[in-house]
Structures are given as C-alpha cells and as structure tokens.
Design a protein around this motif. Sequence first.
Motif, PDB file in Angstrom:
ATOM      1  N   ASP A   1       0.800  -1.135  -0.085  1.00 43.88           N
ATOM      2  CA  ASP A   1       0.225  -0.075  -0.091  1.00 43.88           C
ATOM      3  C   ASP A   1       0.848   1.040   0.009  1.00 43.88           C
ATOM      4  O   ASP A   1       2.031   0.982  -0.127  1.00 43.88           O
TER       5      ASP A   1
ATOM      6  N   LYS B   1      -2.054   3.803   3.830  1.00 45.66           N
ATOM      7  CA  LYS B   1      -3.367   4.201   2.748  1.00 45.66           C
ATOM      8  C   LYS B   1      -2.918   3.472   1.410  1.00 45.66           C
ATOM      9  O   LYS B   1      -2.154   3.136   1.106  1.00 45.66           O
TER      10      LYS B   1
ATOM     11  N   TRP C   1      -3.327   3.205  -2.466  1.00 42.16           N
ATOM     12  CA  TRP C   1      -3.006   3.849  -3.770  1.00 42.16           C
ATOM     13  C   TRP C   1      -4.324   4.471  -4.241  1.00 42.16           C
ATOM     14  O   TRP C   1      -5.348   3.552  -4.652  1.00 42.16           O
ATOM     15  N   MET C   2      -4.414   5.602  -4.797  1.00 43.06           N
ATOM     16  CA  MET C   2      -5.461   6.232  -5.655  1.00 43.06           C
ATOM     17  C   MET C   2      -5.131   6.091  -7.181  1.00 43.06           C
ATOM     18  O   MET C   2      -4.284   7.098  -7.555  1.00 43.06           O
TER      19      MET C   2
ATOM     20  N   GLY D   1      -6.172   6.590 -10.920  1.00 49.09           N
ATOM     21  CA  GLY D   1      -7.450   7.062 -11.835  1.00 49.09           C
ATOM     22  C   GLY D   1      -7.395   6.356 -13.207  1.00 49.09           C
ATOM     23  O   GLY D   1      -6.406   5.739 -13.535  1.00 49.09           O
TER      24      GLY D   1
ATOM     25  N   GLN E   1     -10.281  12.298 -14.960  1.00 52.29           N
ATOM     26  CA  GLN E   1     -10.706  10.752 -14.308  1.00 52.29           C
ATOM     27  C   GLN E   1     -11.923  10.337 -14.702  1.00 52.29           C
ATOM     28  O   GLN E   1     -12.934  11.031 -14.074  1.00 52.29           O
TER      29      GLN E   1
ATOM     30  N   ILE F   1     -11.685   6.655 -10.153  1.00 52.86           N
ATOM     31  CA  ILE F   1     -10.675   6.607  -9.441  1.00 52.86           C
ATOM     32  C   ILE F   1     -10.814   5.539  -8.311  1.00 52.86           C
ATOM     33  O   ILE F   1     -11.777   5.315  -7.722  1.00 52.86           O
ATOM     34  N   LEU F   2      -9.996   4.667  -8.231  1.00 55.44           N
ATOM     35  CA  LEU F   2      -9.995   3.227  -7.372  1.00 55.44           C
ATOM     36  C   LEU F   2      -9.015   3.521  -6.390  1.00 55.44           C
ATOM     37  O   LEU F   2      -7.849   3.578  -6.572  1.00 55.44           O
ATOM     38  N   PRO F   3      -9.359   2.991  -5.023  1.00 56.01           N
ATOM     39  CA  PRO F   3      -8.615   2.626  -4.000  1.00 56.01           C
ATOM     40  C   PRO F   3      -7.912   1.290  -4.199  1.00 56.01           C
ATOM     41  O   PRO F   3      -8.662   0.310  -4.024  1.00 56.01           O
TER      42      PRO F   3
END
Length: 326
Positions: free
Chosen positions: A206, A210, A212-213, A215, A225, A228-230
């Motif tokens: 990670d 946190k 990674w964000m 797009g 974008q 946007i995916l975590p």
Amino acid sequence: MKRLSLLMFSWGLLITSLFCPVSAAWYQDKQGIMGTNIQVEVWSEDENLGHQATTAVMVEMERINQLMSPYIDSSELAILNQQAAQHPVKVSKELFDLIALSIQLSLETQGAFDITFASVGYLYDYRNHQKPSEQQVKSLLEAINFRHLQLNEQEQTVSFAHPKVKIDLGGIAKGHAVDNAIAILQAMGIQHALVTAGGDTRLLGDRRGKPWMVGIRDPRHEDKQAVILPLVNIALSTSGDYERYFEQDGQRYHHILSPQSGHSSYAVQSVSIIGPRSTLNDALSTAVFVLGVQQGMDLINRTPGYDGIIMDNQRKLHYSKDLTAQ
C-alpha cells in the motif's frame, strides 16, 4: 544541570536518528521507454537503495524494449519478423514463453487477442496520419491468425506458416515488463512501490498505511478521470482508443485493431482490467476491447481473480459482477 540536559538532548537525537532514518522517503523516476511513459515510485529507508531501485526498474524496461520492440532492427522480435517466414528462428526463453502465452490467450479469447494483428497493423502510422488502403487490408487479412505461429519447444524456435505474418507484442510486453520490474523491487527488499508503463500499473503493498489512488482516464478528456480506485497490492491495465490514434474525415483510427477486420475496433472507448498480474491484465484489456461490452464482460466474469470496467462508445460505464456486488 545544563550539561546533563545537553547530554540527554544529544542522546535523544541519536535515538531518533536510529529509529527514524533521515533518508526514509519516496524515490521516483520518469522516463520515455517502449514508446510510452514509464514511472516508478518506491519507499525506501535508505537513499542508496531508493535510487538503485528506481534505476533497476528503468534498466529492466530498456532491456525488454531492446528485446521485444518491432521498431529496433536488432531486437529479437524484429529479427523474428524478418526471418521466421523463411525458416525457424531460435529465440530466448523469455521471448519464446511470452509468444507461447500469447497463443494460449488467443485460444482462450477466441482470437480477440492475436499478436499477428501486426500483419496489417504495421501499415498504420499514427504519428503521420497514415493508414493502409482497403485493398492492402484485404490482401493481408489472412495473415492475421495466431495459428500461423509454429513453436518448437525442444528447439526453442518460432516460425511463421504464412509468408506475410508479422507479430507485435504491444498488447502484452508492457505488462510483462511491469511484472518483471515489481519482481526486481521485491528481490531488493522494497515493500511499497508503484510501477507504470503507459496504461499498465502494478502496485506493491500500500502507500504506507493508505491505499494507492489510481485513476482511469476519461477517454475524451485528457485532464479528467472517469473513475478513481483505491487499490492495494494489485495491478490495473487500461486499453483505450486515445493512446495512439489520428482522426481523418471525422473517423478515429486507433491502434487496437480487430483481428477479424484489420480495422480499429469501435464498440468501446476504454477497458480497464484489475488483477494480480500485469501481463494478463494487459492482454485481457486488449481482448475485451475487441470483443465489446457483452462478450467482453462474459470473458471477464469467467476469469477468476480478474475484474473489469468498460466505457462503451456511448460513454456508459459497465462493471464486472464482482465490482457491482461490492
């Protein structure tokens, strides 16, 4: 008393430096390799290791470029395209295995993914807005067939059963390079990293507590974008009609060709695949793009461990069943 306070302060600094290395940081690099933008970002508590790690990624990207680029005359792939229609050509195990995997994926996708698309694809020049004539496409169309590729595992050779066959690993080589780069970082002890090659991204761990964000670009707006995916410890590959293209007489000619027609595929604008391995993500995103929404989603939904997001040609988003259920 003042001397004791100074001594305690000095010890405090020493303890802090021992447990919180001043060189702990994110180390980054960006370069243009393999005809695309390469980006690497790693966390390291040692400055030398951080720089060594980013350098190692770029060295690996260039190694694969020199091995698999159809545009470098000395590459194994270019030599294969020049000679394999005349006689079997011995290649490295790495290239042999990637071609073998490509054939397997062609079978599993019913030909939607086919590295022999280059038999027609090499006539497209997106930078100079050039495309083959309809007559040229028709004359070369029968050369697009992965079954023309003949592999001899014992001799480690590849030959082409049709005189006009050419191959291009653009739909799988970048993913392969990203996977190799992550393996190199893991071997160096890196636990948090991002490696991107064009539309192929793989995440190691990670982002220090946190997600990674990541797009997914809007195909018609470069600065926006669509999603946007975590993400954590996973890979994401996107194939879009905006990567290499030109427009002529109101028509967009892009690099994702249908092996059946030799022309650009138009059912969708972009496909993103989420899964553990960039190599497979890369190939699947190309196959799904060619197949279109319904057949493409069917393929994703029957591929364990992989999910997908498709934006169709009406700009509607479609999600695979596991993403919809979340």
